[in-house]
Each structure stands twice: as structure tokens, then as C-alpha cells.
Design a protein around this motif. Structure first.
Motif, PDB file in Angstrom:
ATOM      1  N   ARG A   1       3.053  -8.579   6.628  1.00 20.52           N
ATOM      2  CA  ARG A   1       2.838  -7.136   6.541  1.00 20.52           C
ATOM      3  C   ARG A   1       2.103  -6.737   5.268  1.00 20.52           C
ATOM      4  O   ARG A   1       1.616  -5.606   5.151  1.00 20.52           O
ATOM      5  N   LEU A   2       2.011  -7.651   4.309  1.00 24.08           N
ATOM      6  CA  LEU A   2       1.235  -7.365   3.103  1.00 24.08           C
ATOM      7  C   LEU A   2      -0.254  -7.270   3.402  1.00 24.08           C
ATOM      8  O   LEU A   2      -1.018  -6.723   2.605  1.00 24.08           O
ATOM      9  N   PHE A   3      -0.666  -7.807   4.550  1.00 25.73           N
ATOM     10  CA  PHE A   3      -2.087  -7.865   4.869  1.00 25.73           C
ATOM     11  C   PHE A   3      -2.496  -6.866   5.952  1.00 25.73           C
ATOM     12  O   PHE A   3      -3.566  -6.987   6.530  1.00 25.73           O
ATOM     13  N   VAL A   4      -1.631  -5.896   6.216  1.00 26.28           N
ATOM     14  CA  VAL A   4      -1.968  -4.923   7.253  1.00 26.28           C
ATOM     15  C   VAL A   4      -3.165  -4.077   6.812  1.00 26.28           C
ATOM     16  O   VAL A   4      -3.365  -3.826   5.617  1.00 26.28           O
TER      17      VAL A   4
ATOM     18  N   ALA B   1      16.247   3.743   3.912  1.00 24.42           N
ATOM     19  CA  ALA B   1      16.043   5.075   4.493  1.00 24.42           C
ATOM     20  C   ALA B   1      14.712   5.159   5.234  1.00 24.42           C
ATOM     21  O   ALA B   1      14.621   5.708   6.333  1.00 24.42           O
ATOM     22  N   VAL B   2      13.669   4.590   4.636  1.00 19.65           N
ATOM     23  CA  VAL B   2      12.348   4.645   5.253  1.00 19.65           C
ATOM     24  C   VAL B   2      12.300   3.810   6.532  1.00 19.65           C
ATOM     25  O   VAL B   2      11.698   4.198   7.534  1.00 19.65           O
TER      26      VAL B   2
ATOM     27  N   HIS C   1       3.845   5.890   5.116  1.00 18.57           N
ATOM     28  CA  HIS C   1       3.485   4.486   4.935  1.00 18.57           C
ATOM     29  C   HIS C   1       3.324   4.143   3.457  1.00 18.57           C
ATOM     30  O   HIS C   1       3.720   3.064   3.006  1.00 18.57           O
ATOM     31  N   ALA C   2       2.746   5.079   2.678  1.00 17.91           N
ATOM     32  CA  ALA C   2       2.605   4.847   1.238  1.00 17.91           C
ATOM     33  C   ALA C   2       3.970   4.755   0.573  1.00 17.91           C
ATOM     34  O   ALA C   2       4.197   3.907  -0.300  1.00 17.91           O
TER      35      ALA C   2
ATOM     36  N   LEU D   1       5.413   1.514  -1.374  1.00 21.61           N
ATOM     37  CA  LEU D   1       5.865   1.660  -2.754  1.00 21.61           C
ATOM     38  C   LEU D   1       7.290   1.144  -2.895  1.00 21.61           C
ATOM     39  O   LEU D   1       7.613   0.418  -3.853  1.00 21.61           O
ATOM     40  N   SER D   2       8.161   1.507  -1.955  1.00 20.15           N
ATOM     41  CA  SER D   2       9.547   1.034  -2.025  1.00 20.15           C
ATOM     42  C   SER D   2       9.612  -0.474  -1.918  1.00 20.15           C
ATOM     43  O   SER D   2      10.419  -1.128  -2.592  1.00 20.15           O
TER      44      SER D   2
END
Length: 380
Positions: free
Chosen positions: A93-96, A160-161, A105-106, A110-111
Motif C-alpha cells: 500500500r506504500l506504492f499506491v 479510527a480511520v 486518505h491523507a 499520515l497516521s
């Protein structure tokens, strides 16, 4: 003329990178991190209690700190393989693309960035602390405490996200769980079993420093708690504290109060002595019960006509290292198990264990079991 052919986007097709696997590992990692946080807060409060709480800290169970700090270190070590597996399941998912698709999404990314960085750093610092090796210039305790709040906050924000996705994949038959081919399902089970085996292995081979019946299995623990002078390890030696036999040659105990007094070592031995069995439990996770013999602190205070609500300041002869001066609340001071100990396991204290006299109290961190005591001050 060369034609430019765009490279196709790389796709991660492995079934073990799916949300169900990430959720299964993540809930175990979350439990381990939250256990570390709760037990870490308890440890911090016992070491540096707020003023209003200092006189009311519980002295029972006598091995309470031994249990909570042993659990703290065990959960932290168990979290290391869990974190590595968790990162492996989600790293695609780091490469999405695109990297940011909106505010939600930001916030999620960030979290994740804060969560991953603080988790890696926190677990690394904690692991190195168990070996008592401090290659950094900053205070481990202050940074560890601050990172604990940052890590827990980012973990709660991440939960939460991601809560809708976590909920849909929480159960094997959840609404968002894909039905995988049998081979992929078997791979997932194998991964989770291997992760469990790794967690079990590192736990069993380290937790013996706090659990007596696993002591023989402490293959990876930094120390065996039953090995050391008089059957106990030594965290800070007399040489490291700059205390020598010459330092204690003319030792006397000073007790301040309404009727303060000074006692020589023979005079201290002449006061009624008591024997208690209490563990030494250190922040590095090791603990060991021992038999201590000495004078009850509350009897020393009675000789000085100190009130029963008095708080104490304990002053050590040590010239180097932290906790040369500690404070003791009234609850500890008046507990019959709290001693100014003169003997350990049936023999006179060795210099490394605090000769001529040291504090031993129930449910109290090892750093506050002050060695080389030469002054007890009754505080107003």
C-alpha cells in the motif's frame, strides 16, 4: 527512432497482502502495544507519582510491579515480530497511486507514517534498554515516555480511520472478507501459525527473567535474575556509583525529624530486626525474590517522633548515576514490610548491593530501592 513504451503499473497479487491478513495480525499487534502503554503508565506513576498521589500508592500486592513491568517488557518483545509481519502484509500500500486521494486518505497515510516510525523507534529503544546499553545522547526515559503517547495516539487515529475496513474483515466470514482459493487460505493460516510460533519463541526465551518457572529457558534474555552476588544481579555496581569501602568506613545513618538522631552501624543492628521476602523488580523486566533482614523504616521514624503521614527523602552515598536522592510516600514508609535492609539472603549486604544499608519496599520499582543509604529526611 525508439518508441517509448510505458511500463505497466506494478501490482502485488499475493493473497497474504490482503486486508483480512492485515487485520488478523493487526489486532494482535494492537493488543500488545496497548498492553505496553497501560503497564508503562503504571511504571511511570510508581517511579514519579504526582504530588497528590505519592502518599497513596498501593503497597499490595507486594509483587505488583514485578508482574506489570514483566508484562510490559514481555509484550514489547512480542510486539517486534508482530510489527514486522504487519509491515510485510501492508507494505504494497506504500506504492499506491496517486499517493494522496483526498483529505481522508491523507489523514490515513499520515497516521500510518507516524505509527510505523514511532513503533519501530519505540520498540528498538525498549529492546536496547533491556540490555542496559544507551548509545544515544538523550534521556531514554523521557523519550520513551513521550514516544509512548505519540505511538498510542497514532494507533488510535489509525484505528479510527480504518475502522470500517477493520470491522468488515474482523471475522473470518466478515462482509468484506474475500473467499480465497484453498491454497491461499492455507498460506494465510501458515503465516499466522508461523507468526504465533515466533511470538511464542521470543516470549518464552525472554520472559523467564521475570517468571521463575521459565528461568531455565531464558536463552535470549539479557540476564538470568538468579545469577549475581548473593543470588541477585546488580544493575549499578559500587564502582559505577563511585562508592568504595573507604566511602563507607565511617558510615553513620542520619534521620531527621522532630527528634532527629544519628546511628552508627552497631547501634542500628541493636534495634529490633525483621526479615521479609520481597522481590527486586527492575524496569528492564527482570525480577527476583529475596530474603531481606533489617530495621523497619516506620520504627526509625517513630524514634524521631515523625508523624505517621510523613513523606521521606532518602539520600544515597552514590556520586554517579540517577536516583541518588529519592522520595518515599507515607504509604510505603509506614508499611511493616518496608525495611532499611542490612542483610540479603542470610548474609551482610555486599557493597554492590548497597552496604551498609539499603531500602527495600513492597510493590516498588527497583530504581527506588535506594542503595548506600546514609540519610533519611522527614519532609513536612
Amino acid at each position: 527512432m525508439r518508441l517509448h513504451v510505458p511500463m505497466p503499473a506494478f501490482r502485488f497479487r499475493g493473497a497474504l497482502h490482503d486486508p483480512r491478513t492485515a487485520t488478523a495480525v493487526g489486532r494482535l499487534l494492537g493488543a500488545a502495544l496497548l498492553t505496553c502503554f497501560v503497564t508503562g503508565v503504571l511504571s511511570h506513576v510508581l517511579q514519579e507519582p504526582p504530588h497528590w498521589l505519592a502518599d497513596h500508592l498501593p503497597t499490595r500486592p507486594v509483587a505488583g510491579y514485578r508482574f506489570t513491568q514483566g508484562l510490559h517488557v514481555a509484550a514489547g518483545i512480542a510486539a517486534i515480530p508482530l510489527l514486522l509481519v504487519k509491515l510485510w502484509t501492508v507494505y504494497p500500500r506504500l506504492f499506491v497511486q496517486p499517493p494522496l486521494r483526498g483529505v481522508r486518505h491523507a489523514l490515513e497515510r499520515l497516521s500510518v507514517a507516524v505509527l510505523v516510525s514511532t513503533a519501530l523507534l519505540q520498540l528498538l529503544l525498549g529492546l536496547v534498554n533491556t540490555t542496559q546499553w544507551y548509545p544515544w545522547p538523550f534521556s531514554f526515559r523521557d523519550v520513551h515516555w513521550a514516544l509512548a503517547w505519540a505511538l498510542t495516539g497514532s494507533l488510535l487515529l489509525h484505528i479510527a480511520v480504518k475502522l470500517p475496513q477493520i470491522s468488515s474483515h474482523w471475522r473470518r466470514t466478515g462482509t468484506g472478507t474475500l473467499r480465497l482459493p484453498e491454497d491461499s487460505a492455507r498460506d494465510r493460516r501458515s503465516l499466522l501459525l508461523a507468526t504465533g510460533a515466533a511470538v511464542g519463541a521470543v516470549t518464552v526465551t525472554t520472559v523467564g527473567q521475570a517468571v521463575p518457572w521459565l528461568r531455565q529457558a531464558t536463552l535470549l534474555a539479557p540476564r538470568r535474575p538468579d545469577i549475581g552476588p548473593q543470588g541477585l544481579p546488580v544493575n549499578r555496581t559500587a564502582a559505577e556509583a563511585q562508592v568504595s569501602h573507604e566511602t563507607v568506613r565511617d558510615w553513620k545513618l542520619t534521620v531527621t525529624g522532630p527528634r532527629g538522631y544519628v546511628l552508627s552501624l552497631p547501634q542500628l543492628h541493636a534495634i529490633q530486626q525483621h526479615t521479609v521476602e520481597l522481590p527486586i523488580a527492575c524496569v528492564e523486566g527482570w525480577s527476583m525474590p529475596a530474603h531481606w533482614h533489617g530495621v523497619r523504616v516506620r520504627n526509625l521514624l517513630a524514634l524521631a517522633d515523625a508523624p505517621s503521614c510523613a513523606r521521606l527523602r532518602i539520600v544515597s552515598l552514590q556520586q554517579s548515576g540517577a536516583y541518588a536522592v529519592t522520595e518515599m510516600g507515607a504509604g510505603y514508609a509506614q508499611d511493616p514490610l518496608t525495611l532499611l535492609a542490612l542483610q540479603l539472603n542470610g548474609s551482610t549486604l555486599r557493597l554492590d548491593h548497597g552496604y551498609p544499608a539499603r531500602i527495600i519496599a513492597p510493590n516498588r520499582p527497583g530504581v527506588l530501592q535506594t542503595k548506600w543509604v546514609h540519610r533519611i529526611e522527614v519532609l513536612e
